[in-house]
Design a protein around this motif. Structure first.
Motif, PDB file in Angstrom:
ATOM      1  N   MET A   1       0.838  -1.216   0.000  1.00 13.65           N
ATOM      2  CA  MET A   1       0.000   0.000   0.000  1.00 13.65           C
ATOM      3  C   MET A   1       0.875   1.270   0.000  1.00 13.65           C
ATOM      4  SD  MET A   1      -3.005   0.933  -0.133  1.00 13.65           S
ATOM      5  CE  MET A   1      -3.637   2.567  -0.205  1.00 13.65           C
ATOM      6  N   LEU A   4       2.272   1.827  -3.298  1.00 12.60           N
ATOM      7  CA  LEU A   4       1.257   2.365  -4.212  1.00 12.60           C
ATOM      8  C   LEU A   4       1.082   3.865  -4.009  1.00 12.60           C
ATOM      9  CD1 LEU A   4      -0.487   0.957  -6.337  1.00 12.60           C
ATOM     10  CD2 LEU A   4      -2.370   1.038  -4.726  1.00 12.60           C
ATOM     11  N   HIS A   5       1.132   4.271  -2.713  1.00 15.56           N
ATOM     12  CA  HIS A   5       1.074   5.691  -2.351  1.00 15.56           C
ATOM     13  C   HIS A   5       2.182   6.479  -3.054  1.00 15.56           C
ATOM     14  CE1 HIS A   5      -1.671   7.601   0.209  1.00 15.56           C
ATOM     15  NE2 HIS A   5      -1.509   6.853   1.303  1.00 15.56           N
ATOM     16  N   LEU A   7       3.991   5.540  -5.582  1.00 18.36           N
ATOM     17  CA  LEU A   7       3.832   5.503  -7.041  1.00 18.36           C
ATOM     18  C   LEU A   7       2.857   6.587  -7.511  1.00 18.36           C
ATOM     19  CD1 LEU A   7       4.516   3.848  -9.627  1.00 18.36           C
ATOM     20  CD2 LEU A   7       2.421   2.581  -9.211  1.00 18.36           C
ATOM     21  N   PHE A   8       1.752   6.701  -6.749  1.00 20.70           N
ATOM     22  CA  PHE A   8       0.743   7.694  -7.096  1.00 20.70           C
ATOM     23  C   PHE A   8       1.307   9.123  -7.028  1.00 20.70           C
ATOM     24  CE2 PHE A   8      -2.932  10.375  -6.036  1.00 20.70           C
ATOM     25  CZ  PHE A   8      -3.742  10.068  -7.115  1.00 20.70           C
ATOM     26  N   PHE A  11       3.761   9.733  -9.754  1.00 20.65           N
ATOM     27  CA  PHE A  11       3.081   9.877 -11.043  1.00 20.65           C
ATOM     28  C   PHE A  11       2.527  11.294 -11.226  1.00 20.65           C
ATOM     29  CE2 PHE A  11      -0.472   9.510 -13.962  1.00 20.65           C
ATOM     30  CZ  PHE A  11       0.157   8.879 -15.024  1.00 20.65           C
ATOM     31  N   PHE A  12       1.931  11.800 -10.146  1.00 19.26           N
ATOM     32  CA  PHE A  12       1.366  13.153 -10.278  1.00 19.26           C
ATOM     33  C   PHE A  12       2.438  14.233 -10.318  1.00 19.26           C
ATOM     34  CE2 PHE A  12      -2.638  11.130  -9.659  1.00 19.26           C
ATOM     35  CZ  PHE A  12      -3.454  11.880 -10.476  1.00 19.26           C
ATOM     36  N   ILE A  15       3.351  14.288 -13.847  1.00 23.22           N
ATOM     37  CA  ILE A  15       2.359  15.008 -14.660  1.00 23.22           C
ATOM     38  C   ILE A  15       2.538  16.521 -14.506  1.00 23.22           C
ATOM     39  CG2 ILE A  15      -0.119  15.547 -14.801  1.00 23.22           C
ATOM     40  CD1 ILE A  15      -0.640  12.595 -14.367  1.00 23.22           C
ATOM     41  N   LEU A  28      11.009  26.206 -25.205  1.00 22.98           N
ATOM     42  CA  LEU A  28      10.993  25.231 -26.308  1.00 22.98           C
ATOM     43  C   LEU A  28      11.212  25.936 -27.640  1.00 22.98           C
ATOM     44  CD1 LEU A  28       8.033  22.896 -25.292  1.00 22.98           C
ATOM     45  CD2 LEU A  28      10.466  22.407 -25.197  1.00 22.98           C
ATOM     46  N   GLU A  29      10.547  27.077 -27.779  1.00 23.67           N
ATOM     47  CA  GLU A  29      10.699  27.842 -29.023  1.00 23.67           C
ATOM     48  C   GLU A  29      12.146  28.313 -29.205  1.00 23.67           C
ATOM     49  OE1 GLU A  29       8.035  28.842 -31.601  1.00 23.67           O
ATOM     50  OE2 GLU A  29       7.887  26.881 -30.681  1.00 23.67           O
ATOM     51  N   ARG A  31      14.743  26.850 -28.008  1.00 22.20           N
ATOM     52  CA  ARG A  31      15.538  25.667 -28.391  1.00 22.20           C
ATOM     53  C   ARG A  31      15.403  25.411 -29.886  1.00 22.20           C
ATOM     54  NH1 ARG A  31      13.612  20.688 -25.465  1.00 22.20           N
ATOM     55  NH2 ARG A  31      14.643  19.669 -27.214  1.00 22.20           N
ATOM     56  N   PHE A  32      14.172  25.570 -30.359  1.00 19.35           N
ATOM     57  CA  PHE A  32      13.912  25.335 -31.788  1.00 19.35           C
ATOM     58  C   PHE A  32      14.665  26.361 -32.644  1.00 19.35           C
ATOM     59  CE2 PHE A  32      10.764  25.656 -35.458  1.00 19.35           C
ATOM     60  CZ  PHE A  32      11.253  24.515 -36.074  1.00 19.35           C
ATOM     61  N   HIS A  35      18.209  25.478 -32.779  1.00 15.39           N
ATOM     62  CA  HIS A  35      18.378  24.337 -33.703  1.00 15.39           C
ATOM     63  C   HIS A  35      18.417  24.845 -35.150  1.00 15.39           C
ATOM     64  CE1 HIS A  35      17.341  20.696 -35.941  1.00 15.39           C
ATOM     65  NE2 HIS A  35      16.287  21.331 -36.418  1.00 15.39           N
ATOM     66  N   LEU A  36      17.510  25.772 -35.474  1.00 19.58           N
ATOM     67  CA  LEU A  36      17.474  26.306 -36.848  1.00 19.58           C
ATOM     68  C   LEU A  36      18.761  27.073 -37.151  1.00 19.58           C
ATOM     69  CD1 LEU A  36      13.772  27.556 -36.995  1.00 19.58           C
ATOM     70  CD2 LEU A  36      14.731  25.616 -38.228  1.00 19.58           C
ATOM     71  N   VAL A  48      10.469  32.383 -36.961  1.00 14.57           N
ATOM     72  CA  VAL A  48       9.983  31.855 -35.675  1.00 14.57           C
ATOM     73  C   VAL A  48      10.111  32.929 -34.593  1.00 14.57           C
ATOM     74  CG1 VAL A  48      10.366  30.107 -33.889  1.00 14.57           C
ATOM     75  CG2 VAL A  48      10.553  29.474 -36.285  1.00 14.57           C
TER      76      VAL A  48
END
Lengths: 288, 299
Positions: A1, A4-5, A7-8, A11-12, A15, A28-29, A31-32, A35-36, A48
């Protein structure tokens, strides 16, 4: 148990991290865009960058730097300076942007603006930055042929900074070359060519042109003499030949006088290009 | 206790499923946007959108698909060299033979379009080795024949043309008529007659204007020969009037210009002739290859 706690919870957390990343679309932009740029797709990188809306001053600095950098790599130096000089002191790109903006100004022959930008480093705590500032100022003084200023800056050359040690030595070499460049007079060049066609061009530093001029004018003079000798002063062939020879003779004198300034301009252009190149190399060494 | 476990596991299952679905949907959306831009004729934006997919995707197959689509967009803007460089990134992906084949084909095509025929041929030979059994290989036959034509390798071009006729002809009769036409086109008598630039300049060295005539430009040969004669005439007249120095400088000066200029011109004209003849012949053959390829469309 308990497992599992854990893991939960993990997991969050994961996320949340993923969501956090999607929020930072700006990074991210960027980085892009990088890259260009690394692939040499500068037009696409600019496109961009145009679409990115900064949400903070630091993001605006990053955008200004990248915009300036893309334009710099595309050799649009005037536009590049506009963006690079807007990067604020707080930005990690500040030093690189300012040095390259100053260099761009120097390349565009706007040396006063270049000096003004370099003033920003006058109170820098970093020895390398101050040495680079001094080095760039020395280069600008050489470009402006302000020898007293150059001697002032070059006295601080230590050769201790690997990024610019070789170029410091080269600057001294350029200084000697400029100082020792012979003073030539267009009048003397003209007079010499009047005496012997082509001689003024040798004096002006154009020996190949001198030989060709001597042969042309000499051949025309010989032809004119031949017509005069065989057909006399009133011969139309003599008159035409003498007229043409006079034009070429006077042209050769004029050309020799002009060649003095032309040679000097060529020397100045060549030396300026070398100075600019040697101002650039240490910048790329320091800010790869 | 059991209920709590069930609750946790359900949450994890739902979140995991929807997260994966969302990711797939996102990729589909990206492709949809890029494809729409391509269809609208916005090739620059479309190429950029495909590059975005390439950059942000971890899946090599998706990256390869994006790269291929980007190459198509770049081809539309005439950027064949860039398209080739970008495609090079996907050459190592061997997970899907169809995609690998397409990547190689596009590379060969871009090489062909940029005039890099030797490289195009090398890629085509590799494709033949790896994918000669694939049905898609037949589509590469046109490019193969065209590359041989551009390399002026007429025998191999003829062989590939015959293979193409066999593949494209709807019936034996049509195939026969095309083979007859191919034999007539590739016949040695139709192939361009290559003139030697060295021979042209040698001819002009000994007989003024002869090199130009050999190169196929008799008018220019006549003008050059007449100019040389005229300058010699001027020299003669001057010498006759005891103008030895002027005769030497003006007459012989003009003569040597026309003489050495004529030798250079003869070599240049021979090369020019070869270029024009070869270009004409290549155009004939290319049109024929495309005519055969069109049979596939009308099938």
């Amino acid at each position: 148990m308990k497992n599992l706690h854990i893991l939960f919870v993990l997991f969050f957390i994961n996320i949340q991290l993923v969501n956090g990343q999607s929020d930072s679309s700006f990074h991210l932009e960027i980085r892009f865009v990088n890259h260009l740029i690394s692939r040499g797709s500068y037009n696409e990188a600019s496109f961009v960058l145009e679409g990115i809306k900064p949400e903070s001053m630091s993001q605006e600095d990053s955008l200004n730097f990248l915009n300036g950098w893309v334009l710099y790599t595309q050799k649009d130096l005037a536009a590049s300076v506009f963006y690079l000089s807007k990067v604020r002191t707080e930005s990690s790109f500040y030093e690189k942007s300012t040095f390259f903006a100053a260099y761009n100004f120097a390349y565009l022959n706007q040396t006063d603006s270049s000096r003004n930008l370099l003033n920003r480093f006058s109170e820098s705590e970093s020895n390398t930055i101050r040495a680079m500032e001094n080095f760039q100022r020395a280069g600008i003084s050489l470009l402006d042929r302000q020898f007293d200023d150059y001697l002032g800056y070059s006295s601080s050359f230590t050769g201790a900074f690997g990024v610019m040690a070789r170029e410091e030595a080269k600057f001294n070499e350029y200084y000697e070359r400029i100082k020792n460049y012979p003073k030539r007079s267009p009048v003397i060049a003209g007079l010499m060519s009047a005496a012997v066609p082509g001689l003024g061009k040798i004096y002006a530093g154009k020996p190949a042109e001198a030989i060709s001029g001597f042969l042309y004018v000499g051949a025309m003079m010989a032809t004119t003499y031949d017509f005069y000798n065989r057909q006399g002063l009133k011969s139309p062939f003599f008159i035409i030949s003498a007229g043409l020879t006079s034009i070429f003779y006077i042209g050769n004198i004029w050309g020799s006088a002009v060649a003095v300034n032309r040679t000097k301009q060529e020397f100045n252009y060549e030396i300026d290009q070398r100075i600019l190149l040697d101002m650039h190399i240490p910048l790329r060494n320091l800010f790869p | 206790m059991k209920l709590i476990s069930v609750f946790y596991l359900t949450c994890i299952f739902l979140c995991g499923t929807f997260s994966l679905k969302a990711k797939c949907q996102l990729k589909k959306d990206f492709f949809h946007v890029a494809d729409s831009l391509f269809i609208e004729g916005k090739y620059f934006e479309s190429a950029l959108a495909y590059e975005r997919i390439y950059f942000f995707s971890d899946d090599p197959e998706i990256r390869t698909r994006a790269n291929l689509a980007r190459a198509r967009a770049l081809k539309q803007t005439g950027e064949f060299s860039r398209a080739r460089n970008d495609l090079q990134r996907s050459l190592n992906f061997r997970g899907n033979p169809d995609l690998h084949y397409q990547v190689m084909y596009e590379i060969a095509f871009c090489d062909y379009m940029t005039g890099n025929y030797a490289s195009a041929l090398s890629v085509l030979k590799q494709m033949e080795h790896f994918y000669g059994d694939l049905p898609a290989w037949n589509d590469a036959m046109v490019l193969y024949a065209l590359v041989y034509i551009m390399m002026e390798n007429w025998q191999d071009a003829f062989d590939k043309t015959l293979e193409l006729i066999e593949l494209r002809s709807p019936d034996v009769l049509k195939a026969d008529s095309l083979i007859v036409k191919a034999m007539a086109l590739y016949c040695e008598c139709r192939q361009p007659l290559i003139k030697s630039a060295k021979k042209a300049s040698n001819l002009s060295t000994f007989i003024p204007g002869a090199g130009q005539v050999y190169a196929g430009y008799p008018g220019k040969g006549l003008i050059n020969a007449s100019s040389q004669l005229l300058s010699l005439g001027v020299t003669g007249i001057m010498v006759y009037h005891n103008l030895y120095i002027s005769g030497f400088i003006i007459g012989l000066g003009m003569f040597q210009s026309f003489y050495f200029g004529g030798i250079k011109q003869a070599a240049y004209l021979a090369n020019q002739f070869n270029l024009e003849e070869t270009l004409y012949y290549k155009t004939l053959l290319k049109d024929f290859i495309l005519e055969i390829d069109n049979l596939k469309v009308h099938e």
